[in-house]
Scaffold this motif. Sequence first.
Motif, mmCIF file in Angstrom:
data_model
loop_
_atom_site.group_PDB
_atom_site.id
_atom_site.type_symbol
_atom_site.label_atom_id
_atom_site.label_comp_id
_atom_site.label_asym_id
_atom_site.label_seq_id
_atom_site.Cartn_x
_atom_site.Cartn_y
_atom_site.Cartn_z
ATOM 1 N N ASP A 1 28.251 2.565 12.251
ATOM 2 C CA ASP A 1 29.491 3.103 11.689
ATOM 3 C C ASP A 1 30.523 3.471 12.754
ATOM 4 O O ASP A 1 31.632 3.905 12.407
ATOM 5 C CB ASP A 1 29.189 4.340 10.840
ATOM 6 C CG ASP A 1 28.373 4.005 9.603
ATOM 7 O OD1 ASP A 1 28.353 2.817 9.212
ATOM 8 O OD2 ASP A 1 27.745 4.926 9.041
ATOM 9 N N THR A 2 30.168 3.323 14.024
ATOM 10 C CA THR A 2 31.117 3.639 15.099
ATOM 11 C C THR A 2 31.945 2.399 15.414
ATOM 12 O O THR A 2 31.436 1.418 15.962
ATOM 13 C CB THR A 2 30.377 4.115 16.357
ATOM 14 O OG1 THR A 2 29.630 5.297 16.058
ATOM 15 C CG2 THR A 2 31.368 4.420 17.477
ATOM 16 N N ALA A 3 33.215 2.432 15.042
ATOM 17 C CA ALA A 3 34.076 1.274 15.257
ATOM 18 C C ALA A 3 34.233 0.983 16.747
ATOM 19 O O ALA A 3 34.343 1.898 17.564
ATOM 20 C CB ALA A 3 35.445 1.526 14.628
ATOM 21 N N THR A 4 34.230 -0.282 17.092
ATOM 22 C CA THR A 4 34.459 -0.706 18.473
ATOM 23 C C THR A 4 35.957 -0.811 18.694
ATOM 24 O O THR A 4 36.638 -1.605 18.036
ATOM 25 C CB THR A 4 33.784 -2.062 18.745
ATOM 26 O OG1 THR A 4 32.375 -1.925 18.532
ATOM 27 C CG2 THR A 4 34.040 -2.524 20.172
ATOM 28 N N TRP A 5 36.470 0.003 19.610
ATOM 29 C CA TRP A 5 37.901 0.080 19.811
ATOM 30 C C TRP A 5 38.466 -1.261 20.267
ATOM 31 O O TRP A 5 37.940 -1.899 21.172
ATOM 32 C CB TRP A 5 38.215 1.168 20.843
ATOM 33 C CG TRP A 5 39.681 1.376 21.082
ATOM 34 C CD1 TRP A 5 40.319 1.395 22.293
ATOM 35 C CD2 TRP A 5 40.706 1.610 20.102
ATOM 36 N NE1 TRP A 5 41.664 1.636 22.127
ATOM 37 C CE2 TRP A 5 41.928 1.766 20.779
ATOM 38 C CE3 TRP A 5 40.694 1.690 18.708
ATOM 39 C CZ2 TRP A 5 43.133 2.004 20.119
ATOM 40 C CZ3 TRP A 5 41.896 1.931 18.051
ATOM 41 C CH2 TRP A 5 43.090 2.079 18.761
ATOM 42 N N PRO B 1 37.818 5.579 17.547
ATOM 43 C CA PRO B 1 36.611 6.409 17.539
ATOM 44 C C PRO B 1 36.935 7.844 17.918
ATOM 45 O O PRO B 1 37.775 8.093 18.790
ATOM 46 C CB PRO B 1 35.704 5.734 18.581
ATOM 47 C CG PRO B 1 36.626 4.916 19.433
ATOM 48 C CD PRO B 1 37.739 4.483 18.534
ATOM 49 N N LEU B 2 36.283 8.780 17.263
ATOM 50 C CA LEU B 2 36.518 10.197 17.511
ATOM 51 C C LEU B 2 35.319 10.809 18.232
ATOM 52 O O LEU B 2 34.177 10.408 17.987
ATOM 53 C CB LEU B 2 36.755 10.932 16.192
ATOM 54 C CG LEU B 2 37.980 10.479 15.386
ATOM 55 C CD1 LEU B 2 37.994 11.181 14.036
ATOM 56 C CD2 LEU B 2 39.262 10.744 16.156
ATOM 57 N N PRO B 3 35.558 11.770 19.110
ATOM 58 C CA PRO B 3 34.427 12.438 19.767
ATOM 59 C C PRO B 3 33.530 13.102 18.734
ATOM 60 O O PRO B 3 34.008 13.668 17.744
ATOM 61 C CB PRO B 3 35.118 13.489 20.659
ATOM 62 C CG PRO B 3 36.515 13.005 20.826
ATOM 63 C CD PRO B 3 36.863 12.306 19.552
ATOM 64 N N GLY B 4 32.236 12.983 18.944
ATOM 65 C CA GLY B 4 31.286 13.590 18.022
ATOM 66 C C GLY B 4 30.104 14.150 18.772
ATOM 67 O O GLY B 4 30.186 14.457 19.963
ATOM 68 N N THR C 1 31.038 6.222 23.057
ATOM 69 C CA THR C 1 30.119 7.366 23.009
ATOM 70 C C THR C 1 30.617 8.557 23.808
ATOM 71 O O THR C 1 29.973 9.608 23.827
ATOM 72 C CB THR C 1 28.722 6.973 23.539
ATOM 73 O OG1 THR C 1 28.795 6.748 24.957
ATOM 74 C CG2 THR C 1 28.199 5.719 22.853
ATOM 75 N N SER C 2 31.763 8.406 24.456
ATOM 76 C CA SER C 2 32.266 9.469 25.327
ATOM 77 C C SER C 2 32.803 10.651 24.517
ATOM 78 O O SER C 2 33.452 10.455 23.488
ATOM 79 C CB SER C 2 33.388 8.933 26.223
ATOM 80 O OG SER C 2 33.988 9.984 26.971
ATOM 81 N N PRO C 3 32.584 11.887 24.987
ATOM 82 C CA PRO C 3 33.173 13.049 24.334
ATOM 83 C C PRO C 3 34.654 13.214 24.686
ATOM 84 O O PRO C 3 35.333 14.068 24.112
ATOM 85 C CB PRO C 3 32.353 14.216 24.893
ATOM 86 C CG PRO C 3 31.953 13.749 26.266
ATOM 87 C CD PRO C 3 31.713 12.269 26.127
ATOM 88 N N PHE C 4 35.129 12.408 25.624
ATOM 89 C CA PHE C 4 36.510 12.487 26.094
ATOM 90 C C PHE C 4 37.142 11.110 26.059
ATOM 91 O O PHE C 4 36.608 10.163 26.622
ATOM 92 C CB PHE C 4 36.528 13.041 27.527
ATOM 93 C CG PHE C 4 37.870 13.013 28.191
ATOM 94 C CD1 PHE C 4 38.809 14.005 27.940
ATOM 95 C CD2 PHE C 4 38.203 11.998 29.077
ATOM 96 C CE1 PHE C 4 40.057 13.979 28.556
ATOM 97 C CE2 PHE C 4 39.440 11.964 29.705
ATOM 98 C CZ PHE C 4 40.372 12.965 29.431
ATOM 99 N N GLY D 1 37.270 6.911 28.868
ATOM 100 C CA GLY D 1 36.051 7.196 28.114
ATOM 101 C C GLY D 1 34.844 6.486 28.695
ATOM 102 O O GLY D 1 33.741 7.043 28.732
ATOM 103 N N ALA D 2 35.048 5.249 29.168
ATOM 104 C CA ALA D 2 33.948 4.509 29.790
ATOM 105 C C ALA D 2 33.466 5.214 31.050
ATOM 106 O O ALA D 2 32.256 5.309 31.305
ATOM 107 C CB ALA D 2 34.396 3.088 30.114
#
Length: 367
Positions: free
Chosen positions: A200-204, A315-318, A338-341, A348-349
């Motif tokens: 469910d995590t969209a690839t930017w 994608p939003l931080p989670g 997957t980054s919180p930032f 983010g990478a």
Amino acid sequence: MKACTVAVVGGGLAGLYAARALYASGIDVIVLEARDRLGGRILTADEAGMAAEDGFDLGPSWYWPQMQPPMETLIGELGLHSFAQNSEGAVVFERMSRETPQRYLPAMQEQQSMRLSGGTASVVRALAREIPVDRIHLDATVTAMALSDAGIELTVKRSQGSIGILQAEQVVAALPPRLLEATVSFSPEQDSATAARWRDTATWMAPHAKFFAIYDEPFWRTAGLSGTAQSMVGPLVEIHDATTASGKAALFGFPGVGADQRAALGEEMLKQACLAQLSRLFGSGALAPRAVLLKDWAADPLTATAADRVGGGHPLPGSSQWVSGLWKDRLILAGSETSPFEPGYLAGAVVAAGRAVADILSKMDSR
């Protein structure tokens, strides 16, 4: 069976950042990249569309130093040179097909978009230079991972069709979670909640495309235009000056039509429609490019899955809990999403990879 301490799956910015840091810490690391080139979604190409050391960014091209200090820090460490996205001149706005496009002078932006001399791939090249050549394996597609007493066994398929097994104590999956879930089988399987989160995590940027028109000179600047345009008519909805630091002139834009519609139109028809629009916005000089390029990331199986053909949000931080159960101590996700930032962005990478490295070094110390 080959073996290493850490296997990094994915040779994009996150994977190379992690591998460089691990190698510098004395860790035996191997990078596995499915493509025949490094960079992942970072692709700097010449006017023929081939990877080049000074060209046009078919993937990400901007970063914002004040908003994204991790990226600014990395660029400084690598000794790379940056330059500001051209914003001098009027912006063009196309509201309706039967109205003449309007021009206006925008207010100065506080956060200036920056680009890299030589293209974004200059980061990729600089990181790769600090990793031994024999530690990087191209045309190496990971198709399966299985837990073992010693860590994880990775099944690796080569472009020629040969299959090999790599044993690693730890694995850093430096690719989008959705792509990981769709292309790699796990034994034992990931628990349903984890697999669902990855899926469910969209690839930017995976649903999108970039169109480039390359010219002998940036004629729009002579006409007092910045090269920036927005359109509610299309097919391009957002357009910018893509001229390189070395002076290779170009405009680029994002088509506003979805992946299925792009496929139905066909590449040549879409290119012609884009050139016709550039002519409306910037003048007849736009109809005589040296070359045109269209990179449709939704059609790239090493970036996008079927789920990415429908546009998704950013994608939003989670939660930082991307892996659970039996896999938790052996597998770490480090794709930008997957980054919180700043998930999805270049910064983010860097952050996601840095967190993965810190996690691995902590585990090594505890052992």
